[in-house]
Design a protein around this motif. Structure first.
Motif, PDB file in Angstrom:
ATOM      1  N   ASN A  42       0.815  -1.213   0.000  1.00 42.73           N
ATOM      2  CA  ASN A  42       0.000   0.000   0.000  1.00 42.73           C
ATOM      3  C   ASN A  42       0.852   1.268   0.000  1.00 42.73           C
ATOM      4  O   ASN A  42       0.358   2.356   0.305  1.00 42.73           O
ATOM      5  N   ALA A  43       2.131   1.116  -0.349  1.00 41.60           N
ATOM      6  CA  ALA A  43       3.044   2.262  -0.313  1.00 41.60           C
ATOM      7  C   ALA A  43       2.665   3.306  -1.355  1.00 41.60           C
ATOM      8  O   ALA A  43       2.151   2.992  -2.427  1.00 41.60           O
ATOM      9  N   ARG A  44       2.967   4.525  -1.011  1.00 36.61           N
ATOM     10  CA  ARG A  44       2.751   5.645  -1.925  1.00 36.61           C
ATOM     11  C   ARG A  44       4.102   6.066  -2.505  1.00 36.61           C
ATOM     12  O   ARG A  44       5.021   6.403  -1.756  1.00 36.61           O
ATOM     13  N   ILE A  45       4.237   6.016  -3.821  1.00 39.26           N
ATOM     14  CA  ILE A  45       5.481   6.424  -4.474  1.00 39.26           C
ATOM     15  C   ILE A  45       5.414   7.926  -4.728  1.00 39.26           C
ATOM     16  O   ILE A  45       4.509   8.421  -5.411  1.00 39.26           O
ATOM     17  N   LEU A  46       6.372   8.652  -4.173  1.00 42.34           N
ATOM     18  CA  LEU A  46       6.346  10.106  -4.252  1.00 42.34           C
ATOM     19  C   LEU A  46       7.168  10.653  -5.411  1.00 42.34           C
ATOM     20  O   LEU A  46       6.767  11.625  -6.056  1.00 42.34           O
ATOM     21  N   ARG A  47       8.306  10.032  -5.675  1.00 35.76           N
ATOM     22  CA  ARG A  47       9.166  10.557  -6.744  1.00 35.76           C
ATOM     23  C   ARG A  47      10.301   9.582  -7.010  1.00 35.76           C
ATOM     24  O   ARG A  47      10.707   8.834  -6.117  1.00 35.76           O
ATOM     25  N   VAL A  48      10.795   9.604  -8.224  1.00 33.61           N
ATOM     26  CA  VAL A  48      12.028   8.905  -8.576  1.00 33.61           C
ATOM     27  C   VAL A  48      13.056   9.956  -8.966  1.00 33.61           C
ATOM     28  O   VAL A  48      12.834  10.745  -9.888  1.00 33.61           O
ATOM     29  N   ASP A  49      14.159   9.993  -8.242  1.00 37.64           N
ATOM     30  CA  ASP A  49      15.246  10.928  -8.551  1.00 37.64           C
ATOM     31  C   ASP A  49      16.304  10.228  -9.389  1.00 37.64           C
ATOM     32  O   ASP A  49      16.651   9.071  -9.116  1.00 37.64           O
ATOM     33  N   ARG A  50      16.833  10.942 -10.359  1.00 39.27           N
ATOM     34  CA  ARG A  50      17.971  10.470 -11.147  1.00 39.27           C
ATOM     35  C   ARG A  50      19.018  11.566 -11.136  1.00 39.27           C
ATOM     36  O   ARG A  50      18.736  12.693 -11.551  1.00 39.27           O
ATOM     37  N   ILE A  51      20.206  11.249 -10.656  1.00 35.35           N
ATOM     38  CA  ILE A  51      21.285  12.227 -10.571  1.00 35.35           C
ATOM     39  C   ILE A  51      22.453  11.694 -11.386  1.00 35.35           C
ATOM     40  O   ILE A  51      23.294  10.938 -10.875  1.00 35.35           O
ATOM     41  N   PRO A  52      22.512  12.027 -12.684  1.00 37.73           N
ATOM     42  CA  PRO A  52      23.550  11.454 -13.556  1.00 37.73           C
ATOM     43  C   PRO A  52      24.968  11.744 -13.077  1.00 37.73           C
ATOM     44  O   PRO A  52      25.854  10.892 -13.192  1.00 37.73           O
ATOM     45  N   PHE A  53      25.187  12.959 -12.538  1.00 40.60           N
ATOM     46  CA  PHE A  53      26.513  13.268 -12.012  1.00 40.60           C
ATOM     47  C   PHE A  53      26.404  13.471 -10.512  1.00 40.60           C
ATOM     48  O   PHE A  53      26.141  14.557 -10.025  1.00 40.60           O
ATOM     49  N   SER A  54      26.581  12.383  -9.767  1.00 42.26           N
ATOM     50  CA  SER A  54      26.554  12.448  -8.308  1.00 42.26           C
ATOM     51  C   SER A  54      27.954  12.612  -7.739  1.00 42.26           C
ATOM     52  O   SER A  54      28.147  13.278  -6.722  1.00 42.26           O
ATOM     53  N   GLN A  55      28.918  11.989  -8.370  1.00 42.13           N
ATOM     54  CA  GLN A  55      30.323  12.083  -7.969  1.00 42.13           C
ATOM     55  C   GLN A  55      31.184  11.899  -9.213  1.00 42.13           C
ATOM     56  O   GLN A  55      30.720  11.378 -10.226  1.00 42.13           O
ATOM     57  N   PHE A  56      32.446  12.322  -9.107  1.00 40.24           N
ATOM     58  CA  PHE A  56      33.407  11.892 -10.120  1.00 40.24           C
ATOM     59  C   PHE A  56      34.175  10.697  -9.559  1.00 40.24           C
ATOM     60  O   PHE A  56      34.268  10.506  -8.345  1.00 40.24           O
ATOM     61  N   ARG A  57      34.671   9.876 -10.436  1.00 37.48           N
ATOM     62  CA  ARG A  57      35.416   8.695  -9.995  1.00 37.48           C
ATOM     63  C   ARG A  57      36.682   9.117  -9.254  1.00 37.48           C
ATOM     64  O   ARG A  57      37.350  10.076  -9.648  1.00 37.48           O
ATOM     65  N   GLN A  58      37.014   8.373  -8.210  1.00 37.16           N
ATOM     66  CA  GLN A  58      38.176   8.713  -7.389  1.00 37.16           C
ATOM     67  C   GLN A  58      39.092   7.493  -7.234  1.00 37.16           C
ATOM     68  O   GLN A  58      39.192   6.917  -6.150  1.00 37.16           O
ATOM     69  N   PRO A  59      39.756   7.104  -8.303  1.00 36.41           N
ATOM     70  CA  PRO A  59      40.677   5.970  -8.205  1.00 36.41           C
ATOM     71  C   PRO A  59      41.925   6.349  -7.413  1.00 36.41           C
ATOM     72  O   PRO A  59      42.184   7.537  -7.168  1.00 36.41           O
ATOM     73  N   PRO A  60      42.713   5.376  -6.999  1.00 36.11           N
ATOM     74  CA  PRO A  60      43.944   5.678  -6.269  1.00 36.11           C
ATOM     75  C   PRO A  60      44.837   6.620  -7.061  1.00 36.11           C
ATOM     76  O   PRO A  60      44.976   6.508  -8.278  1.00 36.11           O
ATOM     77  N   GLY A  61      45.436   7.576  -6.352  1.00 32.21           N
ATOM     78  CA  GLY A  61      46.378   8.495  -6.975  1.00 32.21           C
ATOM     79  C   GLY A  61      45.753   9.695  -7.653  1.00 32.21           C
ATOM     80  O   GLY A  61      46.475  10.562  -8.161  1.00 32.21           O
ATOM     81  N   LEU A  62      44.422   9.789  -7.667  1.00 39.71           N
ATOM     82  CA  LEU A  62      43.774  10.904  -8.366  1.00 39.71           C
ATOM     83  C   LEU A  62      43.955  12.234  -7.654  1.00 39.71           C
ATOM     84  O   LEU A  62      44.253  13.260  -8.282  1.00 39.71           O
ATOM     85  N   HIS A  63      43.773  12.258  -6.356  1.00 41.20           N
ATOM     86  CA  HIS A  63      43.615  13.511  -5.632  1.00 41.20           C
ATOM     87  C   HIS A  63      44.788  14.482  -5.741  1.00 41.20           C
ATOM     88  O   HIS A  63      44.562  15.693  -5.888  1.00 41.20           O
ATOM     89  N   PRO A  64      46.045  14.034  -5.709  1.00 43.09           N
ATOM     90  CA  PRO A  64      47.139  15.004  -5.871  1.00 43.09           C
ATOM     91  C   PRO A  64      47.151  15.691  -7.230  1.00 43.09           C
ATOM     92  O   PRO A  64      47.805  16.734  -7.397  1.00 43.09           O
ATOM     93  N   ASN A  65      46.446  15.134  -8.207  1.00 47.12           N
ATOM     94  CA  ASN A  65      46.453  15.687  -9.558  1.00 47.12           C
ATOM     95  C   ASN A  65      45.183  16.456  -9.910  1.00 47.12           C
ATOM     96  O   ASN A  65      44.979  16.820 -11.070  1.00 47.12           O
ATOM     97  N   LEU A  66      44.334  16.709  -8.932  1.00 43.53           N
ATOM     98  CA  LEU A  66      43.113  17.468  -9.190  1.00 43.53           C
ATOM     99  C   LEU A  66      43.450  18.933  -9.475  1.00 43.53           C
ATOM    100  O   LEU A  66      44.494  19.437  -9.063  1.00 43.53           O
ATOM    101  N   PRO A  67      42.576  19.655 -10.167  1.00 43.18           N
ATOM    102  CA  PRO A  67      42.838  21.061 -10.476  1.00 43.18           C
ATOM    103  C   PRO A  67      42.985  21.905  -9.219  1.00 43.18           C
ATOM    104  O   PRO A  67      42.455  21.571  -8.157  1.00 43.18           O
ATOM    105  N   ASP A  68      43.680  23.025  -9.364  1.00 45.92           N
ATOM    106  CA  ASP A  68      43.845  23.979  -8.275  1.00 45.92           C
ATOM    107  C   ASP A  68      42.704  24.984  -8.329  1.00 45.92           C
ATOM    108  O   ASP A  68      42.005  25.097  -9.331  1.00 45.92           O
ATOM    109  N   ASN A  69      42.521  25.728  -7.226  1.00 50.53           N
ATOM    110  CA  ASN A  69      41.511  26.786  -7.252  1.00 50.53           C
ATOM    111  C   ASN A  69      41.877  27.888  -8.241  1.00 50.53           C
ATOM    112  O   ASN A  69      40.993  28.496  -8.859  1.00 50.53           O
ATOM    113  N   ARG A  70      43.151  28.150  -8.383  1.00 51.75           N
ATOM    114  CA  ARG A  70      43.613  29.073  -9.423  1.00 51.75           C
ATOM    115  C   ARG A  70      43.755  28.290 -10.731  1.00 51.75           C
ATOM    116  O   ARG A  70      44.169  27.133 -10.720  1.00 51.75           O
TER     117      ARG A  70
END
Length: 427
Positions: free
Chosen positions: A361-389
């Motif tokens: 008897n549940a009421r379905i209110l909405r289905v959300d789809r978020i195509p970009f929820s995160q970017f992939r974060q494999p090992p070694g990625l973070h030191p190479n991310l862009p800078d704020n500048r």
């Protein structure tokens, strides 16, 4: 000194608010009709629905700096989780934080994973508490699955707990995400609480926006289509209506794909999507405030969250609201997604007659789809991310893309972007 911030997510809001408080003439523009980006909530027939299932860790350092937590009326999930395995429910919890004797006793006796793994989890939690964040993030990196195996966890523990639990956080049950993300998140959960504001996650964005709204520094439904550059310096944006806005500094506080489109600069590749079926029942599906994890290797619904049990403000009186979280974005239409989710939920409660009736008897209110929820974060990625500048003069970045994929990282990037602009363009 004029600063134009493009994007009204939490990173853009923190950057804009910080500069506004320092006396800069800031304008924040947002392409949609509301603030928060993914950290946004909607009112639907008296229910509060976030944009997909999400939570806040109170131990996040940037949260401690940027948010007035008491004003958010935070409500906490119970520590640990309920694991559903072959139609049975098993409690696994954190003995350092759980004060429920029944949950503690049930966790000790639960045969879903070996007792040695429970002791090992406790040892890891104690070690995480002793070390600083910098300590945990130092040194070489590897995948989370490699980390768990190196720590000595059994295949049962990895498959039945870590894959659905951390897979739900990383949106990747294969656990190929950097082990540094695992360590950081494990420490955050060990050091603090997992919460939501009683009036929805969007309350976070609304709090961050208060000063800017009061000063009239926010423009909604205003989409930037291109940057304006003069004499080798980014000095404004062209809007969808053909007009331009000029500034001494332009901040892109948009998701990675949009940042790449506007800036022409390389951004982290690979995106992880998610979906969520919001459903309401008249009778509770289960008691308590723990997440339910679906340990089935073919799970469609990864996590079930009892939103109104945790935060009553999410639902009208007499209703129980649940978020059924799905990893990835299904290609099927909403009716098919709902049907698949209900099959999984009925399997998860196959031995619970009251829950089965409530689901029927549940009421379905909405289905959300978020195509970009995160970017992939494999090992070694973070030191190479862009800078704020950026390499383009006058152009700055504020967003998780410069740090990591989390609310803490978005807040931190907003802080650091504001600091960079203050250093480069002092008033």
């Amino acid at each position: 000194m004029q600063v134009l911030v493009i994007g009204g997510g939490v990173a853009g809001l923190v950057c804009a608010r910080t500069l506004h408080r320092k006396g800069y003439e800031v304008t924040l523009i947002e392409a949609t009709d509301g603030l928060g980006g993914r950290v946004r909530s909607d009112q639907v027939d008296g229910f509060i629905l976030d944009r997909g299932f999400q939570v806040l860790f109170t131990a996040y350092p940037a949260v401690q700096r940027q948010l007035q937590l008491a004003a958010l009326d935070l409500r906490a999930f119970d520590p640990g989780a309920i694991v559903v395995w072959q139609g049975r429910h098993f409690v696994l919890t954190d003995p350092l934080r759980d004060r429920d004797p029944a949950a503690l006793a049930g966790a000790v006796l639960a045969p879903v994973v070996p007792f040695s793994d429970k002791l090992r989890t406790l040892q890891v939690a104690l070690r995480m508490r002793r070390h600083t964040i910098d300590d945990l993030l130092a040194g070489p990196d590897r995948t989370t699955i490699e980390e768990l195996r190196a720590l000595g966890f059994s295949t049962q523990m990895i498959d039945r707990f870590f894959r659905p639990f951390f897979g739900g956080i990383f949106l990747d049950r294969s656990l190929q995400t950097s082990a540094k993300c695992f360590r950081f998140n494990f420490k955050m959960m060990s050091d603090g609480e997992t919460v939501v504001p009683n009036r929805g996650m969007g309350a976070i964005a609304e709090q961050l926006a208060t000063d800017l709204r009061t000063a009239g520094r926010i423009r909604l439904n205003t989409r930037a289509v291109a940057l304006v550059e003069e004499s080798g310096r980014v000095c404004g944006v062209r809007l969808a209506d053909g007009s331009t806005m000029m500034a001494d500094a332009v901040v892109l506080a948009t998701p990675a794909p949009e940042t790449a489109r506007l800036s022409g600069l390389p951004m982290p590749e690979g995106q992880l999507g998610s979906a969520c079926v919001w459903l309401a029942t008249r009778q509770p599906l289960y008691r308590g405030k723990k997440l339910i994890l679906n340990a089935d290797e073919k799970a469609f619904v990864n996590t079930l969250a009892p939103m109104s049990a945790v935060a009553p403000g999410y639902a009208p009186t007499g209703w129980h609201l649940y978020a059924a979280a799905i990893l990835g974005v299904p290609e099927q239409d909403d009716s098919t997604v709902v049907a698949r989710a209900m099959v999984d939920l009925n399997r998860m409660f196959i031995n619970e007659a009251t829950a089965t009736t409530a689901l029927a008897n549940a009421r379905i209110l909405r289905v959300d789809r978020i195509p970009f929820s995160q970017f992939r974060q494999p090992p070694g990625l973070h030191p190479n991310l862009p800078d704020n500048r950026t390499e383009r003069r006058g152009l700055y970045l504020a967003g998780e893309v410069t740090e990591a994929s989390s609310i803490n990282a978005a807040l931190l990037s907003g802080e650091r972007c504001a600091e960079a602009i203050q250093a480069d363009l002092p008033r």
